[in-house]
Design an enzyme around this catalytic site. Structure first.
Site, PDB file in Angstrom:
ATOM      1  N   ASP A   1       0.817  -1.216   0.000  1.00  0.00           N
ATOM      2  CA  ASP A   1       0.000   0.000   0.000  1.00  0.00           C
ATOM      3  C   ASP A   1       0.848   1.262   0.000  1.00  0.00           C
ATOM      4  OD1 ASP A   1       0.974  -0.353   2.568  1.00  0.00           O
ATOM      5  OD2 ASP A   1      -0.973  -0.675   3.498  1.00  0.00           O
TER       6      ASP A   1
ATOM      7  N   ASN B   1      -7.510  -2.847  14.541  1.00  0.00           N
ATOM      8  CA  ASN B   1      -8.872  -3.160  14.096  1.00  0.00           C
ATOM      9  C   ASN B   1      -8.907  -4.365  13.152  1.00  0.00           C
ATOM     10  OD1 ASN B   1      -7.808  -2.135  11.759  1.00  0.00           O
ATOM     11  ND2 ASN B   1      -9.147  -0.354  11.615  1.00  0.00           N
TER      12      ASN B   1
ATOM     13  N   HIS C   1      -7.050  -4.722  10.420  1.00  0.00           N
ATOM     14  CA  HIS C   1      -6.777  -4.464   9.001  1.00  0.00           C
ATOM     15  C   HIS C   1      -5.472  -5.130   8.556  1.00  0.00           C
ATOM     16  CE1 HIS C   1      -4.531  -0.381   9.767  1.00  0.00           C
ATOM     17  NE2 HIS C   1      -3.690  -1.381   9.784  1.00  0.00           N
TER      18      HIS C   1
ATOM     19  N   GLU D   1      -9.442  -1.898   5.514  1.00  0.00           N
ATOM     20  CA  GLU D   1     -10.080  -1.554   6.775  1.00  0.00           C
ATOM     21  C   GLU D   1     -11.347  -2.391   6.966  1.00  0.00           C
ATOM     22  OE1 GLU D   1      -8.384   0.111   8.705  1.00  0.00           O
ATOM     23  OE2 GLU D   1      -7.941   2.154   8.103  1.00  0.00           O
TER      24      GLU D   1
HETATM   25  P1  PGA Z   1       2.218  -1.445  13.186  1.00  0.00           P
HETATM   26  O1  PGA Z   1       1.118  -1.344  12.063  1.00  0.00           O
HETATM   27  O2  PGA Z   1       3.129  -2.545  12.812  1.00  0.00           O
HETATM   28  O3  PGA Z   1       2.903  -0.094  13.163  1.00  0.00           O
HETATM   29  O4  PGA Z   1       1.493  -1.688  14.469  1.00  0.00           O
HETATM   30  C1  PGA Z   1       0.613  -2.503  11.517  1.00  0.00           C
HETATM   31  C2  PGA Z   1      -0.502  -2.171  10.564  1.00  0.00           C
HETATM   32  O5  PGA Z   1      -1.234  -1.205  10.807  1.00  0.00           O
HETATM   33  O6  PGA Z   1      -0.642  -2.897   9.572  1.00  0.00           O
END
Ligand code: PGA
Length: 241
Positions: free
Chosen positions: A67, A136, A138, A143
């Protein structure tokens, strides 16, 4: 789904780096699907160490990132293009032309999504997809939603994600509100998937990913359908399992 319990972040990073290094040794021109966020940083450091020790080479490796924020130039220090150079590409022998990431500055969203899907297709698909996971649930920027997306799309980020990522910007207002992301369909089409998770903040999402119903409200739950998905997580992230 295979779950590997690591005692802490350091151990999980080492296990994940070992799995990716094994993929590169097995197939030197492997297509790696790469992820950003804080969790994969230790994994990338493990890969850089193995490269510097002469154990692996990225000279034929090809990559496709999950992404990119919409509206950030590749040289913006919070763009994912910048993140990848800073945390991996600038430290190994990968050829820049073999790295791929959605173009956050594309003028036409639909055309950029189509272009990126073609890029992945022309690479012959992803051999090993690395994933982080949001609080959450994702994966990439998929999302929680009413339906799973198939190919690359332009997604509106949720408040939870904007707040979580605000720590990297001067304020939450500066976090882009949209991003380009591979869809869950593309992620599921990877030959193997490796999800890394660390910390108590992720415990609920990891529990739902492994034990919950498969639902687009918890995008990572779709990995239950994948024939070769591995979760490497530390004790805290697995504390509810
Ligand atoms: P993080 O993010 O590794 O910084 O917790 C993971 C994500 O949001 O995919």
């Amino acid at each position: 789904m295979r779950v590997i319990r690591a005692k802490d972040y350091e151990e999980l990073s080492d296990i994940a780096a070992r799995i990716i290094a094994a993929q590169i040794i097995l197939k030197p021109n492997a297509v790696l699907g790469l992820a950003t966020g804080s969790t994969p940083i230790g994994t990338y450091q493990g890969l850089i160490r193995r490269f510097k020790d002469g154990k692996i080479s990225f000279s034929n490796v090809r990559t496709a990132n999950l992404d990119e924020y919409k509206g950030l130039r590749a040289d913006h220090d919070q763009s994912y293009a910048y993140f990848m150079r800073d945390n991996l590409f600038d430290h190994v022998d990968i050829k820049p032309e073999n790295t791929n990431i959605p173009n956050g500055m594309a003028e036409n969203d639909a055309k950029e999504c189509e272009r990126y899907d073609c890029v992945v297709k022309e690479l012959g698909g992803v051999d090993l997809q690395l994933l982080g996971i949001g609080k959450n649930g994702h994966i990439g920027f998929n999302e929680p939603a009413d339906a799973f997306q198939n190919g690359t799309y332009c997604v509106k980020l949720t408040d939870s994600t904007i707040q979580a990522n605000a720590r990297f910007f001067a304020s939450a207002d500066e976090v882009p509100k949209y991003a380009f992301s591979m869809g869950c369909g593309t992620i599921l089409a990877a030959k193997s998937v490796l999800l890394v998770a660390s910390g108590k903040d992720k415990a609920d999402a990891i529990y739902k990913t492994i034990h919950g119903p498969i639902t687009p409200q918890v995008p990572a739950s779709i990995l239950q359908f994948h024939p070769d998905a591995t979760i490497v997580a530390d004790e805290e992230a697995l504390s509810l399992c």
